[in-house]
Design a protein around this motif. Structure first.
Motif, PDB file in Angstrom:
ATOM      1  N   ASP A   1      -2.750  -0.869  -5.295  1.00 23.97           N
ATOM      2  CA  ASP A   1      -4.033  -1.293  -4.768  1.00 23.97           C
ATOM      3  C   ASP A   1      -4.345  -2.649  -5.378  1.00 23.97           C
ATOM      4  N   PRO A   2      -3.979  -3.722  -4.694  1.00 27.37           N
ATOM      5  CA  PRO A   2      -4.123  -5.056  -5.300  1.00 27.37           C
ATOM      6  C   PRO A   2      -5.557  -5.357  -5.709  1.00 27.37           C
TER       7      PRO A   2
ATOM      8  N   ASP B   1      -3.831  -3.954  11.577  1.00 28.16           N
ATOM      9  CA  ASP B   1      -3.222  -2.848  10.841  1.00 28.16           C
ATOM     10  C   ASP B   1      -3.797  -2.845   9.434  1.00 28.16           C
ATOM     11  N   PRO B   2      -4.718  -1.916   9.158  1.00 30.37           N
ATOM     12  CA  PRO B   2      -5.355  -1.950   7.834  1.00 30.37           C
ATOM     13  C   PRO B   2      -4.371  -1.633   6.708  1.00 30.37           C
ATOM     14  N   TYR B   3      -3.227  -1.070   7.050  1.00 28.94           N
ATOM     15  CA  TYR B   3      -2.280  -0.687   5.997  1.00 28.94           C
ATOM     16  C   TYR B   3      -1.264  -1.782   5.687  1.00 28.94           C
ATOM     17  N   ARG B   4      -1.438  -2.923   6.327  1.00 22.22           N
ATOM     18  CA  ARG B   4      -0.558  -4.046   6.013  1.00 22.22           C
ATOM     19  C   ARG B   4      -1.390  -5.023   5.210  1.00 22.22           C
ATOM     20  N   CYS B   5      -1.006  -5.263   3.995  1.00 23.25           N
ATOM     21  CA  CYS B   5      -1.839  -6.101   3.132  1.00 23.25           C
ATOM     22  C   CYS B   5      -1.767  -7.544   3.603  1.00 23.25           C
ATOM     23  N   ASN B   6      -2.927  -8.099   3.900  1.00 23.07           N
ATOM     24  CA  ASN B   6      -2.984  -9.462   4.403  1.00 23.07           C
ATOM     25  C   ASN B   6      -3.878 -10.316   3.503  1.00 23.07           C
ATOM     26  N   LEU B   7      -4.026  -9.913   2.251  1.00 24.38           N
ATOM     27  CA  LEU B   7      -4.909 -10.647   1.352  1.00 24.38           C
ATOM     28  C   LEU B   7      -4.123 -11.242   0.188  1.00 24.38           C
TER      29      LEU B   7
ATOM     30  N   PHE C   1       0.837  -1.206   0.000  1.00 23.00           N
ATOM     31  CA  PHE C   1       0.000   0.000   0.000  1.00 23.00           C
ATOM     32  C   PHE C   1       0.868   1.249   0.000  1.00 23.00           C
TER      33      PHE C   1
END
Lengths: 890, 81
Positions: free
Chosen positions: A193-194, A222-228, A188
């Motif tokens: 933006d994946p 942490d919404p700013y760490r991409c976990n998807l 991010f």
């Protein structure tokens, strides 16, 4: 701008590729050749650097990987073997291809990103560099045409309806790709933006996401760490997908989806006896080939049973498969089995004939049953037959030649093996043997004919008697297999349209010099023609002849001049080539020194010989640095001195006569002659008495003295003198001159004047003090004959008035200390009005003569020190003409 | 911003950007039973869908874009309506 840069980059890149390639070849012979390693590394490094300027991410990426690899070779972390060299050369070839493409279309081909990624990955894996530790790098090459098996869990997230939709697309002839994309955690922050990227995938069928790790609970979330991570299905071409995801390719895996991959049977278990019955019945129908009956039977059962049962899911798939344009009996059988077991066990994976998207073979044969002995695919069959026909043609064409039969034999063997049609090697060997024995190609031809006939019947090599016992491969090998689309694509590029003609020609400078010398000689030689004309008239009395010679002379003269200017242009470069780097340099230095400087550049179009331009760079840099560092004051000091806070630094180039002049002017604090005198005495360059005797200008000139180029003195002298003798040496090597003028508090002006070397100079011959001299035409304003009474004597000096302007007169005879020998009746003087240092001056000479082109040769050796002469030239009649240097003389 | 916070519910309008993630998270945490309305949402940044997936609030209305709805539904274990 970019276009220009690109045009420069392309030949440069080709050179670099060539350098690297030849270096690699040398390395292959001698891996210990450090010089070669360095050379290759430098070339690749430069290529990477310059390519970054253009929209060629793929190219830079690949070159970067190559550079990394070379860097570990350079650090002796890696031994260079031929595999590595092959890979590097292949990468260079690919880059070369892209350069061609860049030149043609100003962009890289669409598939470049994918190729780049694959090749870079291969390079990295060869080097086992840290980069390869990334999980995605361990994946098999993206582009390997031999589709890697799709892990079943890839499709887990997709519903049955979605799978069925993809299945329909596949059976309708489309290619379905599964793409798995696990973005970087920190992506991010780089603006990625994946989700947006995934949803914008071309021809997206469906996309699902899954958490990479379980989500943390709110305080730690942490919404700013991409976990998807994402998995998607698309019917787009692989190149399109790669293009779309080109910045994330490192984290993307792409797989081909085969029809069987999509079939999944999931749901509630059941052990109702009806399924056993169905299996038996369906098996019989299938064996009998009654697919319609089978479909009807399945549909009936489907209507009766609850939709949540796994067995019913199998039935739905069965219906889907039966409705497909072609039926995959093995899959149907497996589904029938699945109605009882509740599990679909796919047959060994088939290579769908859509392995390569660009091949776009209609997938009429999806899911061809794994019948090992038969070559079912009609395309494969037709293709194989055409190969056989070609081989037959060859053999028949050449007649019998035992040696030449071997190759067709091998081709046929490989072909049959790749068709999975059994091992016919023995049969071929036997046929070839009997061909040799009988001295005729007939046995081999018969074999090929038979194989062809069998192919035509759709039947493989099982019928070939000799191979009946041969082991049969368990799985048909793909007939259509494209191991390296990267290479094949690029060969296509090469073949399609021949490499565009380059308009650049690299020529050894020595050759140009030779040509220039020859043209110079020609220019001088033609000067003998007017003499010849004169002789024809005066000695031989033929006026007619004289006129014709003069006519011929005019033609030769024109051609020679054109040739001369053409050759000059070959070597001319604009000064902007060196001036170009100063805005940035001045800006950076000004910021560092907290000074405010306005750089003004003038005359950047002024052109000069390549050697001059190239040699001027460093001296100018020295002078500019000096100005910035020591000449220009801090803004506060400037304001205190009543000057604007922003200093002006002027870089100006212009042509003056046959010189190119570079002026570097600042409005800084200037050079203090007193300080220089003191420093000179302190340094022991001069004694006090001589130092005192120097004029201010002479004192300033002391800065060229080699002894002044030391830091200690520099600081005392507000810095002037740093490297000034280096500047002077450089310029003098080029037969140029440096002069510095400075006023304390007002600034300094440095003037570099360089000749346009080897240029042919246009001069006017004049007779003065009894001899012939040449005066450069550029200096001459006009020629006038002034009546004696019009010459005024003001004190000791003579002058005359020309169009309301007072022009001072200088007598050549006085300058030359020779008696004048005036021509004519003595009532008037021949005056050559010249412009020297911006002022007009009248030169009284004996008489005017014609103008001519000469090849100016500087005074050398024992006469080098004689003042007042720019050089010598050879006249057409063999005499030597001295060319005056008026500036020095006056 | 493209988020509109109301009484116990948040509306996503148009395309919601990464900067909306923190306010969204704060809102979803503060509310006892928050409801998310996505009918007017045309797209959202990954960070937002991630917050929704982690908190799993009630979805009052689903995005019109079937691709986005499908992906979100899958992620939240719900069937988009």
């Amino acid at each position: 701008m970019t276009d220009q840069l690109l045009q420069r980059f392309i030949p440069e890149a080709r050179d670099l590729i060539e350098t690297s390639a030849s270096g690699l070849l040398r390395l292959e012979k001698n891996p210990k050749d450090d010089a070669a390693v360095n050379e290759v590394f430098r070339a690749v490094h430069t290529l990477k650097g310059s390519s970054g300027l253009f929209d060629a991410v793929a190219l830079t990426h690949l070159v970067h990987a190559a550079e990394d690899l070379l860097s570990s070779i350079r650090a002796d972390e890696l031994i260079l073997d031929s595999t590595l060299i092959d890979m590097l050369l292949a990468s260079l070839d690919q880059v070369g291809c892209w350069i061609d493409h860049l030149e043609r279309d100003n962009c890289l081909p669409r598939d470049a990103d994918g190729i780049s990624n694959t090749m870079a990955r291969e390079l990295r894996s060869l080097a086992a560099l840290p980069g390869s530790a990334q999980p995605t790098d361990a994946a098999p090459p993206l582009l390997s045409g031999q589709a890697a098996d799709l892990d079943p869990d890839w499709l887990d997230g997709f519903s049955e309806a979605e799978r069925r939709e993809a299945f329909h697309r596949l059976t309708a002839g489309a290619t379905v790709l599964a793409v798995r994309y696990v973005p970087d955690e920190a992506c991010f922050y780089s603006g990625t933006d994946p989700l947006g990227l995934v949803l914008a995938t071309p021809e997206l069928l469906v996309a699902v996401a899954h958490p990479v790790a379980a989500f943390a609970l709110p305080p730690d979330l942490d919404p700013y760490r991409c976990n998807l991570g994402f998995t998607l299905l698309t019917t787009a071409d692989r190149t399109d997908v790669e293009m779309h995801m080109r910045y994330e390719l490192e984290r993307v895996e792409i797989r081909l989806v085969a029809p069987n991959d999509l079939i999944s049977v999931a749901g509630l278990p059941t052990d109702a006896p009806v399924w056993e019955d169905f299996r038996e019945e369906a098996g019989e129908l299938l064996a009998a080939g009654d697919l319609v009956g089978l479909a009807a039977r399945a549909a009936t059962l489907n209507d009766l049973m609850g939709p949540d049962l796994a067995a019913v899911a199998a039935l739905r798939w069965l219906a889907t498969l039966l409705a497909a344009p072609t039926q995959d009996r093995a899959a149907i059988a497996a589904l029938i089995e699945a109605t009882v077991t509740g599990r679909f066990v796919a047959m060994p994976r088939q290579i769908a004939p859509v392995a390569q998207p660009s091949a776009a073979v209609p997938s009429a044969t999806i899911g061809s049953a794994p019948r090992p002995h038969a070559v079912v695919d009609p395309h494969a069959r037709a293709f194989a037959r055409s190969i056989l026909a070609a081989q037959l043609g060859c053999c028949e064409g050449i007649g019998f030649d035992a040696a030449r039969l071997v190759a067709p034999g091998r081709v046929v063997g490989n072909l049959m093996a790749s068709l999975g049609a059994g091992d016919v090697t023995d049969a071929i060997a036997n046929a070839l043997q009997s061909a040799r024995d009988t001295g005729s190609a007939a046995p081999f031809l018969r074999l090929v004919d038979r194989l062809d006939a069998e192919l035509a019947e759709g039947c493989g090599a099982t019928a070939v008697p000799t191979s009946a016992s041969a082991p049969v491969p368990a799985e048909p090998a793909p007939w259509h297999r494209d191991d390296r689309p990267a290479v094949s694509n690029h060969e296509e590029v090469r073949d399609d349209d021949a490499r565009p003609l380059t308009h650049m020609l690299k020529v050894d400078q020595a050759k140009i010099d030779l040509l220039m010398n020859l043209i110079g000689e020609l220019v001088v030689s033609k000067n003998s023609l007017p003499f010849l004309a004169k002789r024809a008239e005066e000695v031989h009395g033929s006026r007619e002849m004289s006129r014709e010679i003069k006519e011929q002379y005019a033609v030769i003269n024109r051609l020679a001049q054109e040739m001369q200017s053409a050759i000059m242009h070959v070597r001319m470069l604009p000064v902007s080539d060196i001036f170009g780097r100063f805005p940035r340099l001045v800006r950076d230095m000004a910021r560092k020194l907290t000074k405010e400087i306005d750089l003004v550049i003038e005359g950047e179009d002024t052109a000069a010989d390549k050697i001059i331009i190239e040699a001027l760079g460093d001296p100018i840099l020295h002078i500019v640095r000096n100005s910035l560092d020591h000449g220009i004051e801090q803004p506060s000091d400037r304001l205190a001195a009543g000057k604007p806070a922003t200093a002006t630094l002027l870089l100006k180039a212009y042509q003056e006569a046959d010189n190119v002049v570079i002026e570097i002017r600042d409005d800084g604090r200037g050079i203090d002659p007193a300080a220089i005198r003191a420093a000179a005495v302190a340094k022991g360059v001069l004694d006090q008495a001589r130092a005192d005797a120097l004029s201010d200008q002479e004192a300033i000139n002391l800065i060229y003295h080699p002894g002044f180029s030391t830091a200690a003195v520099v600081s005392d002298l507000s810095g002037r003198g740093v490297g000034m003798d280096v500047v002077r040496t450089t310029i003098e090597k080029l037969a140029g001159r440096v002069s510095v003028t400075s006023r304390v508090g007002e600034g300094t002006r440095t003037r570099l004047s360089l000749p346009l070397t080897m240029s042919v100079t246009h001069v006017m011959m004049v007779e003065a003090a009894g001899s012939l001299y040449g005066v450069p035409m550029d200096l001459i304003v006009e020629t006038v004959r002034v009546p004696l009474e019009a010459i005024h004597t003001i004190k000791q000096a003579e002058a005359f008035i020309l169009r309301d302007t007072l022009i001072p007169l200088v007598r050549m005879s006085t300058l030359m200390a020779q008696p004048a020998r005036r021509r004519g009746d003595g009532s008037e003087e021949a005056v050559l009005v010249c412009r020297v240092d911006g002022r007009n001056v009248g030169l009284v000479i004996d008489d005017f003569r014609e103008g001519m082109d000469i090849l100016l040769k500087p005074l050398e050796g024992i006469v080098a020190g004689i003042k007042g002469f720019a050089g010598t030239a050879l006249l057409g009649d063999g005499r030597v003409l001295l060319i005056l240097d008026l500036k020095e003389l006056l | 911003m493209a988020l509109r916070f109301g009484e116990g519910e948040v509306h996503f309008d148009d395309h919601c950007v990464v900067e909306d993630a923190m306010p969204l998270l704060a809102f979803l945490e503060a509310e006892a039973d928050p409801q998310v309305r996505l009918a007017h949402c045309t797209g959202m940044h990954t960070a937002l869908i991630q917050v929704l997936a982690a908190i799993r609030p009630r979805i009052g209305s689903w995005p019109a874009d079937p691709g986005l709805a499908r992906l979100l539904g899958g992620l939240m274990g719900m069937e988009p309506t």
